[in-house]
Design an enzyme around this catalytic site. Structure first.
Site, PDB file in Angstrom:
ATOM      1  N   ARG A  99       0.817  -1.214   0.000  1.00  0.00           N
ATOM      2  CA  ARG A  99       0.000   0.000   0.000  1.00  0.00           C
ATOM      3  C   ARG A  99       0.850   1.264   0.000  1.00  0.00           C
ATOM      4  O   ARG A  99       0.353   2.351  -0.300  1.00  0.00           O
ATOM      5  CB  ARG A  99      -0.914   0.004   1.233  1.00  0.00           C
ATOM      6  CG  ARG A  99      -1.893  -1.155   1.273  1.00  0.00           C
ATOM      7  CD  ARG A  99      -2.529  -1.301   2.640  1.00  0.00           C
ATOM      8  NE  ARG A  99      -3.507  -0.271   2.915  1.00  0.00           N
ATOM      9  CZ  ARG A  99      -4.818  -0.438   2.776  1.00  0.00           C
ATOM     10  NH1 ARG A  99      -5.297  -1.583   2.345  1.00  0.00           N
ATOM     11  NH2 ARG A  99      -5.648   0.537   3.060  1.00  0.00           N
TER      12      ARG A  99
ATOM     13  N   GLU B 226      -0.205   7.874 -19.804  1.00  0.00           N
ATOM     14  CA  GLU B 226       0.205   6.801 -18.898  1.00  0.00           C
ATOM     15  C   GLU B 226       1.712   6.559 -18.975  1.00  0.00           C
ATOM     16  O   GLU B 226       2.364   6.336 -17.950  1.00  0.00           O
ATOM     17  CB  GLU B 226      -0.567   5.517 -19.240  1.00  0.00           C
ATOM     18  CG  GLU B 226      -0.102   4.275 -18.513  1.00  0.00           C
ATOM     19  CD  GLU B 226      -0.284   4.339 -16.999  1.00  0.00           C
ATOM     20  OE1 GLU B 226       0.233   3.432 -16.319  1.00  0.00           O
ATOM     21  OE2 GLU B 226      -0.932   5.278 -16.491  1.00  0.00           O
TER      22      GLU B 226
ATOM     23  N   HIS C 115       1.044  24.375 -30.370  1.00  0.00           N
ATOM     24  CA  HIS C 115       0.282  25.283 -29.512  1.00  0.00           C
ATOM     25  C   HIS C 115       0.960  25.485 -28.158  1.00  0.00           C
ATOM     26  O   HIS C 115       0.287  25.818 -27.177  1.00  0.00           O
ATOM     27  CB  HIS C 115      -1.146  24.760 -29.324  1.00  0.00           C
ATOM     28  CG  HIS C 115      -1.935  24.721 -30.592  1.00  0.00           C
ATOM     29  ND1 HIS C 115      -2.348  25.854 -31.265  1.00  0.00           N
ATOM     30  CD2 HIS C 115      -2.356  23.663 -31.350  1.00  0.00           C
ATOM     31  CE1 HIS C 115      -3.008  25.514 -32.353  1.00  0.00           C
ATOM     32  NE2 HIS C 115      -3.024  24.193 -32.434  1.00  0.00           N
TER      33      HIS C 115
ATOM     34  N   LYS D  27       0.458   2.850  -2.783  1.00  0.00           N
ATOM     35  CA  LYS D  27      -0.228   1.962  -3.714  1.00  0.00           C
ATOM     36  C   LYS D  27      -1.737   2.147  -3.662  1.00  0.00           C
ATOM     37  O   LYS D  27      -2.399   2.247  -4.687  1.00  0.00           O
ATOM     38  CB  LYS D  27       0.126   0.505  -3.378  1.00  0.00           C
ATOM     39  CG  LYS D  27      -0.469  -0.515  -4.336  1.00  0.00           C
ATOM     40  CD  LYS D  27       0.150  -0.391  -5.710  1.00  0.00           C
ATOM     41  CE  LYS D  27      -0.409  -1.384  -6.695  1.00  0.00           C
ATOM     42  NZ  LYS D  27       0.099  -1.128  -8.048  1.00  0.00           N
TER      43      LYS D  27
END
Length: 609
Positions: free
Chosen positions: A27, A482, A505, A604
């Protein structure tokens, strides 16, 4: 993000608490600690290192006990430091009466801190958690269960807490509001934890606490009351959680292992899919899919990018309008709800606090058709949604998501085809062709993984850079996002992604010889437009690193580096291209010597807002 384990037993629970913390390491955390009831006193051991170091520390001091609590902390209030690590005691002296661990954030901690300071409590930390410990001590009336019920009424925010007292040696009390917590049942012993994995191998009899529940754990009794203080019965489920930490095998890191597991887990996620059937998403899915005329996707981080990819698929194939919202922003703005909306949440853990809150907000606006794409069948997200599709990525230890992301994409493509079929947008021939392509995904991904040696050569160049741009067009733009996220997460190289047509741009101002520009170049309808964008980079001296399909007619040359993917894969091309970007991020981080599996400042499972 933060983990809790607690136990009341007739045996030494130190090994159980430490093993539970190890299982919760995935975690993410920056400190850890254990507190035990020992000879009429509360004693603790805390560390700003890993659980293994805490274990050695406790072995040297011989700290053992039959009642206790443990915690892994991801810093919110106060820096990662021993004095901020949990468990927290009150009073903060040798005669501590209350020990407490906490996940979440208490929004009114400043107000409570001022109140308790005026009462004479001395704070040893900068955390909001110590406020709860002092509050419980101040309100303690000799009955910890009753005291905690009264104390949590003063708390505003999200929390899961576990508390024990010097005065009551065989008792742990826990409560939850907005943060997950489970109870594990044993014979003559009982447990509490953030998730069932923490108790794997100790018990498989699990109770999932509901919002507002307070639970009293004793040796031979578990008593639960709801938010109104009324006794309640919660269902006991048999949960066969993962029984051991994943083995690395021949891999250097869990992230590398998980990248190479993707052919298998994609196959597992699609196992049993013999045709496009609404029932794959749960009972009553057909009626829901026939009724809806739009889709709202709620997600965070990597899961948000999978949702953006799904938007291209669903609108193209099923012809249903899709809105994709960052979950942490959605409930804080005025939106226009529609009752015939399918609300889709995406989460690896199923416990993401922002996504759960966004889901509840959507439902409060009258949107009751809910579906989740999730990797954990017993999670809060699955319990909150009427429909679900469980990906089968297995335990993902690396903080930077890889296999969870690609299995989400596989599930979302299946949802796309199902919505198209229900709405008469998919012929039998098209269905057969799409299913054939999906079944071939494991083989196609394995062919991309075989490109690893070529990608390693690129990573050596990237390791010397501090900035990078990622470009994609159409449904490959979310894949560029990603890819940039993966690189920045684990290598700490600043990376940004743009639709390739946006170069002129603004981002073109950043392009120099020192700026690598990663380009996703599938041989699709936008390939010629993309080639023009690439020329804009070369004209400014930029270095192009191109992941091209085998038939895209892009060749290597001065300032243009090309790796060819084995085949063009049509609508499923994003799943193949992201695997190459995962390998680039991994090997760039490896070359820079960062902590690949546990990148700094990240967790996590993000269970706080």
């Amino acid at each position: 993000m933060c983990g809790i384990v607690g136990a009341v037993a007739q045996r030494n629970i130190t090994p159980i608490l430490l093993e539970g913390l190890k299982r919760l390491e995935y975690r993410g955390y920056d400190s850890c600690g254990v507190a035990l009831h020992v000879d009429g006193k509360l004693q603790r051991s805390r560390s700003t290192s890993r659980v293994a170091d805490l274990e050695q520390q406790m072995r040297e001091t011989g700290l053992e006990g039959f009642t206790g609590i443990a915690h892994t902390r991801w810093a919110t209030h106060g820096a990662p430091a021993t004095h901020n690590a949990h468990p927290h005691f009150s009073p903060s002296t040798e005669q501590a009466r209350i020990g407490l661990v906490h996940n979440g954030i208490i929004e009114n901690h400043d107000e409570l801190r001022a109140e308790l300071s005026a009462l004479g409590y001395v704070f040893q930390s900068q955390t909001d958690t110590e406020v709860i410990a002092h509050l419980v001590d101040h309100m303690y009336n000799g009955d910890l269960f009753d005291t905690v019920q009264q104390a949590v009424k003063r708390l505003h925010g999200a929390y899961a807490i576990a508390v024990f007292s010097r005065e009551e040696p065989h008792r742990v009390v826990a409560a939850r509001q907005g943060s997950p917590l489970i109870v594990g049942l044993g014979k003559g012993e009982n447990f509490v934890a953030s998730d069932a994995m923490a108790l794997a191998g100790t018990t498989d009899q699990i109770i999932y606490l509901e919002e507002g529940d307070v639970v009293d754990l004793q040796l031979n009794r578990v008593w639960i009351v709801d938010v109104d203080g009324k006794p309640v019965e919660r269902e006991v489920k048999t949960v066969h959680a993962h029984t051991g930490a994943a083995e690395l095998g021949p891999y250097r890191h869990y992230m590398q292992k998980e990248i190479f597991e993707q052919p298998r887990v994609i196959g597992d996620t699609l196992e049993g899919v013999t045709g496009i059937m609404p029932e794959l998403f749960g009972d009553g899915a057909y009626a829901v899919f026939k009724q809806i005329d739009r889709v709202l996707i709620l997600a965070c981080g990597t899961s948000y990018y999978s949702g953006l990819t799904a938007k291209y698929w669903i609108e193209s194939v099923a012809k249903i309008p899709v809105n994709v919202e960052i979950a942490s922003e959605y409930r804080y703005r005025d939106s226009v709800p529609h009752p015939n909306t399918l609300v889709v949440t995406i989460s690896q853990s199923g416990e993401t606090a922002d996504t759960l809150a966004a889901l509840k907000h959507a439902r409060s606006l009258g949107m009751e058709h809910t579906l989740t794409i999730c990797n954990v069948s017993t999670s809060a997200m699955v319990r909150e949604c009427k429909l679900s599709y469980i990906t089968r990525a297995g335990v993902e230890v690396g903080v930077a998501s890889t296999k969870a992301f690609t299995t989400q994409l596989a599930a979302l493509f299946l949802l796309t085809l199902t919505l198209a079929q229900v709405n008469g947008r998919l012929t039998e021939e098209e269905e057969a062709a799409h299913l054939k392509a999906m079944r071939h995904l494991p083989v196609a991904i394995a062919a991309v993984l075989a490109l690893e040696p070529q990608i390693i050569a690129w990573a050596d160049d990237f390791a010397r850079k501090e900035n990078a741009l990622f470009l994609g067009r159409g449904m490959h733009y979310p894949i560029a996002l990603e890819g940039a996220l993966k690189l920045k997460e684990i290598s700490y190289i600043h990376a940004e992604a743009y639709p390739a047509g946006e170069l002129k741009h603004g981002p073109l101002a950043l392009v120099t010889e020192e700026m690598p520009v990663v380009t996703i170049a599938p041989n699709d309808s936008l390939i010629e437009k993309l080639k023009s964008n690439m020329q804009e980079v070369r004209a400014r001296g930029g270095q192009l690193y191109v992941f091209a399909d085998v038939d895209s007619r892009i060749t290597s040359g001065e300032g243009v580096h090309v790796i060819r993917l084995p085949e063009h894969y049509g609508l499923l091309s994003p799943i193949l291209h992201v695997v190459s970007l995962q390998l680039l991020a991994y090997h760039s981080a490896l070359a820079r010597g960062t902590d690949v599996d546990k990148p700094r400042n990240l967790a996590k499972s993000v269970t706080v807002e």
